[in-house]
Design a protein around this motif. Sequence first.
Motif: not given
Lengths: 334, 301
Positions: A253-282
């Motif tokens: 569930t970690d968002g902080f370390y994933s965003k900072m140090f795990l590069g561009n790999i897609r993780l659930l925690a980071t994807q969940l954070a932007i799901i709202g924007d995805r919906l709007s643009s969709y």
Amino acid sequence: MTDRKATGSRVSAFWERNRKSEGYLLKKTMYDVSFRVIRFFLLFGMCFMILQPILSKISVSFMEEKDLYDAMIISIPKNFTTDNYKLASQFMDYGKTLLNTFVVSLTIAVLQIGMCTLVGYGFARFDFPLKKLWFACVILVIVIPPQTISTSLYLHFRYFDVLGLGKLITGEAINLRSSVIPYYLMSAGCMGLKNGLYIFMIRQFFRNISKELEEAAYVDGCGTLKTFLRIMLPDAKPILTSCFLFSFVWQWTDGFYSKMFLGNIRLLATQLAIIGDRLSSYMTNTLKTAGASVGYINCIVSTGTLMVIVPLLILYLFAQKGFVESLSNSGIKM
Amino acid sequence: MKDHKKLEGLQKRKAIAGYLFIAPFIAGFLVFMVKPMFQSLYMSFCNVELGPGGFTSVFAKLFNYNRALTVDTEFNRLLTEELYRMFINSLAIMVFSFFVALILNQKFKGRALVRAIFFLPVILSSGVILGVEYNNELLSGMQEMIENSTNGASITDAIQQILVTAGIGTRAFETVFEIVDGVYDVAIASGIQIIIFLSGLQTISDSMYEAADIEGCTSWEKLWKITFPMISSLFLVNWIYTIVDFCMRSDNEVMEKISETMIVNLNYGFASAMAWLYFATVLVIIGISSWIISKGVYYYD
């Protein structure tokens, strides 16, 4: 008939005993019963309070958009639908992201707990110069918010260079920002998410193992490493399971370390954070509508959150004993 | 003489083994903690600019700190608000988790289930999920609707109304009611603290309670004379853990501002200065409060 008689005799025996104890028994029984009733309501209320957000998320996730604004509908959807799940999984790229998250969380948890076990054991069972100082450093690691140093760590990995070797060979520093290596390196150095805490807990556990056991192993010809692997590790299974599960879940569930140090790999925690924007643009780009309403965004976010935590809930159901019972029953002295 | 030398050899071997065991930590600490810490401390005194081949920092004295404390319009307000919230919430979490641990340590039917539910927040309130939770306007909207449809029969509202009209010290009561209204936040933040208290309660030996029973102690007396002192050291551990946990939460506004300054605005110097100010304040608070608590901690052995 005999039942009533038995009850009757028990009641009269109770009053007899009560009379003998000068009213103490009645007082105590009443106190006990009222305590139990109050405790039941208190616990029931608090359990409901904790579960309620999940329950309401589940009900919302099956609603159509118009149900959200219907004042008559509170928990049971009128128009049952699973479209929300389809949309959410499409936005998060669920299958692939789930696999990524699982692999990353598992490997990170194994690495972190392995390293923390070594360090915790070292602190608990050996005497060496400057031990107090290094342990103070562990406490420091627990206390320092990672955000304080994240700025420079970020740059550190952006222009990664050990002793200027990279510059010598390729002419410029390596950019590790877009890979997963930084976090694995940090985990190997016990600097990941809450690793100080794991070291602390594991050390507390190892400290309580009796010295005789260790000495017996030495006398029987075990070396330091063999004692650790054969005698100490099997004993520490409960605490290690607990720490491993915590590490796995928190990494998930970690968002902080994933965003900072795990590069561009897609993780659930980071994807969940932007799901709202995805919906709007969709909504604006694909469906050509005026964009998503607040309620609908929240509905999709709830669905996404559910999809992130469902694997954890399943894990919790099966490993609940490992999570808490073993930890709370081990009686770790602080 | 020979024995002495042998012992020294064994001790030396053990010391080396000990260092080998903690070597990963030392390496990680030096590379990923000490170096970035000094660097970020240095950066907070600099104007950092990103270039193609690396970053250049120009020494700028206290410019960034000055900016954070006197120029920036948000930072001071956010910092004081967060600290106030942290203090109140941590106190509430301590009290709540202590009493929940006491209840969960008793024997009753369905204890395993209740325990499982209480520890659920350890999973569910971590990381990014907590941040998502807070933006959930829909649920709060629904809650409002329910409250309106039941004529606003919130029990805290009613009591608050009575107490306020009775004219009893309003400021303190408002704080209490804030906590009561936010009991969900307290409950989901106290999973680990409950576990720590529970594991402490397990270490108290039954013979003490038995002795107290024979001497005619009531449960209330036992709570304050035995349970409380015996796990008082855990209050210190939990207090520090709670504060640290609060600092790292993703919904923390100061942290949001810092990471926004860093990632979006790329202003590394200013971000470091704010991070250090925040960290220093928190450290001072932790230091003072744990000094006060450790005065009252009782160690049995």
